[in-house]
Design a protein around this motif. Structure first.
Motif, short mmCIF file in Angstrom:
data_model
loop_
_atom_site.label_atom_id
_atom_site.label_comp_id
_atom_site.label_asym_id
_atom_site.label_seq_id
_atom_site.Cartn_x
_atom_site.Cartn_y
_atom_site.Cartn_z
N LEU A 53 -0.87 -4.13 -9.05
CA LEU A 53 0.24 -3.89 -8.13
C LEU A 53 0.41 -2.40 -7.84
N ARG A 54 0.16 -1.55 -8.82
CA ARG A 54 0.25 -0.10 -8.60
C ARG A 54 -0.74 0.32 -7.52
N LEU A 55 -1.94 -0.23 -7.58
CA LEU A 55 -2.95 0.09 -6.57
C LEU A 55 -2.55 -0.43 -5.19
N LEU A 56 -2.08 -1.67 -5.12
CA LEU A 56 -1.70 -2.25 -3.84
C LEU A 56 -0.49 -1.57 -3.21
N ARG A 57 0.42 -1.11 -4.03
CA ARG A 57 1.64 -0.48 -3.50
C ARG A 57 1.36 0.83 -2.80
N ARG A 58 0.20 1.41 -3.02
CA ARG A 58 -0.18 2.62 -2.29
C ARG A 58 -0.37 2.32 -0.81
N PHE A 59 -0.78 1.08 -0.51
CA PHE A 59 -1.12 0.70 0.86
C PHE A 59 -0.13 -0.28 1.48
N ILE A 60 0.56 -1.03 0.66
CA ILE A 60 1.45 -2.09 1.15
C ILE A 60 2.86 -1.80 0.66
N PRO A 61 3.74 -1.34 1.56
CA PRO A 61 5.10 -1.03 1.12
C PRO A 61 5.95 -2.29 0.96
N ALA A 62 6.99 -2.17 0.15
CA ALA A 62 7.93 -3.27 -0.02
C ALA A 62 8.84 -3.33 1.20
N GLY A 64 12.52 -4.13 1.72
CA GLY A 64 13.77 -4.37 0.99
C GLY A 64 13.46 -4.66 -0.46
N ARG A 65 13.99 -5.79 -0.95
CA ARG A 65 13.71 -6.20 -2.33
C ARG A 65 12.47 -7.08 -2.42
N VAL A 66 11.84 -7.36 -1.28
CA VAL A 66 10.66 -8.23 -1.26
C VAL A 66 9.43 -7.37 -1.55
N ASP A 67 8.77 -7.68 -2.63
CA ASP A 67 7.57 -6.97 -3.05
C ASP A 67 6.37 -7.56 -2.32
N THR A 68 6.06 -7.01 -1.16
CA THR A 68 4.98 -7.55 -0.34
C THR A 68 3.61 -7.37 -1.00
N SER A 69 3.46 -6.33 -1.81
CA SER A 69 2.19 -6.16 -2.51
C SER A 69 1.95 -7.30 -3.50
N ALA A 70 3.02 -7.80 -4.12
CA ALA A 70 2.88 -8.95 -5.02
C ALA A 70 2.50 -10.20 -4.23
N LEU A 71 3.04 -10.36 -3.03
CA LEU A 71 2.66 -11.50 -2.20
C LEU A 71 1.19 -11.44 -1.82
N VAL A 72 0.74 -10.26 -1.44
CA VAL A 72 -0.68 -10.10 -1.08
C VAL A 72 -1.56 -10.37 -2.30
N LEU A 73 -1.16 -9.86 -3.46
CA LEU A 73 -1.93 -10.11 -4.68
C LEU A 73 -1.96 -11.60 -5.02
N LEU A 74 -0.82 -12.28 -4.87
CA LEU A 74 -0.77 -13.72 -5.12
C LEU A 74 -1.76 -14.47 -4.24
N LEU A 75 -1.73 -14.18 -2.95
CA LEU A 75 -2.65 -14.86 -2.02
C LEU A 75 -4.10 -14.54 -2.35
#
Length: 192
Positions: A53-62, A64-75
């Motif tokens: 998630l640390r790596l993905l958060r560099r490119f995919i911002p949240a 609001g409170r929705v962690d979009t990087s976690a959604l991308v990682l899940l998929l």
């Protein structure tokens, strides 16, 4: 690969992917339900999901409170896990749309199951009067309270009996029956 070794290998790979996907899903849900992150179970979930998630958060911002990087990682994890299992079972090429559709349906179904089992487990534990500060009970309470609060306003406790978990379980099952089948139909359309 021979059939003798395929089934155990598929089981191990599938279990490893599913357990990590569950951890990432919980990491996605915990901020949404405003869970207490000082809980040792939450700390464990944060530690095992932090590196990707640390790596993905560099490119995919949240958002609001929705962690979009976690959604991308899940998929991505679900698609990768399904593809690896498909390859181990002797499959060849598969359409990305089919993997995406299947992953989306499975993740929505998993999210419903997390809440259903959390409500059930918390209801069962409430009968034995657990320590409210126990990490598991506190985590379950954090997860299910946003669902139970509206149910408790609708049906207050009757003679000391709280029926809100039953109402929440029925509502979750009905929503699951209404949401998952159309997503499955959409996944079939994406497969072609």
């Amino acid at each position: 690969m021979s059939g003798y070794l395929t089934n155990p290998l598929v089981f191990v790979v599938n279990t490893a992917f599913e357990l990590y996907i569950l951890a990432v899903l919980l990491r996605f849900l915990l901020p949404l339900v405003r869970a207490e992150f000082h809980n040792p179970i939450c700390q464990f979930i944060v530690k095992i999901t932090h590196p990707p998630l640390r790596l993905l958060r560099r490119f995919i911002p949240a958002i609001g409170r929705v962690d979009t990087s976690a959604l991308v990682l899940l998929l991505a994890l679900k698609m990768l896990g399904d593809y690896v299992v498909f390859l181990l079972q002797g499959g060849g090429a598969v359409a990305v749309g089919a993997l995406l559709g299947s992953a989306l349906v499975d993740l929505v179904d998993l999210a419903f199951n997390v809440f259903i089992y959390a409500v059930l487990l918390q209801a069962i534990l409430s009968w034995i009067r657990p320590d409210p500060y126990h990490p598991l009970y506190a985590l379950l309470t954090d997860l299910v309270d946003p669902l139970l609060r509206p149910c408790r306003r609708l049906i207050p406790p009757l003679g000391g009996l709280d029926l809100s978990p039953l109402v929440a379980l029925i509502a979750l099952q009905v929503l699951k029956m209404l949401i998952v089948p159309p997503l499955q139909q959409l996944a079939l359309l994406l497969a072609f």
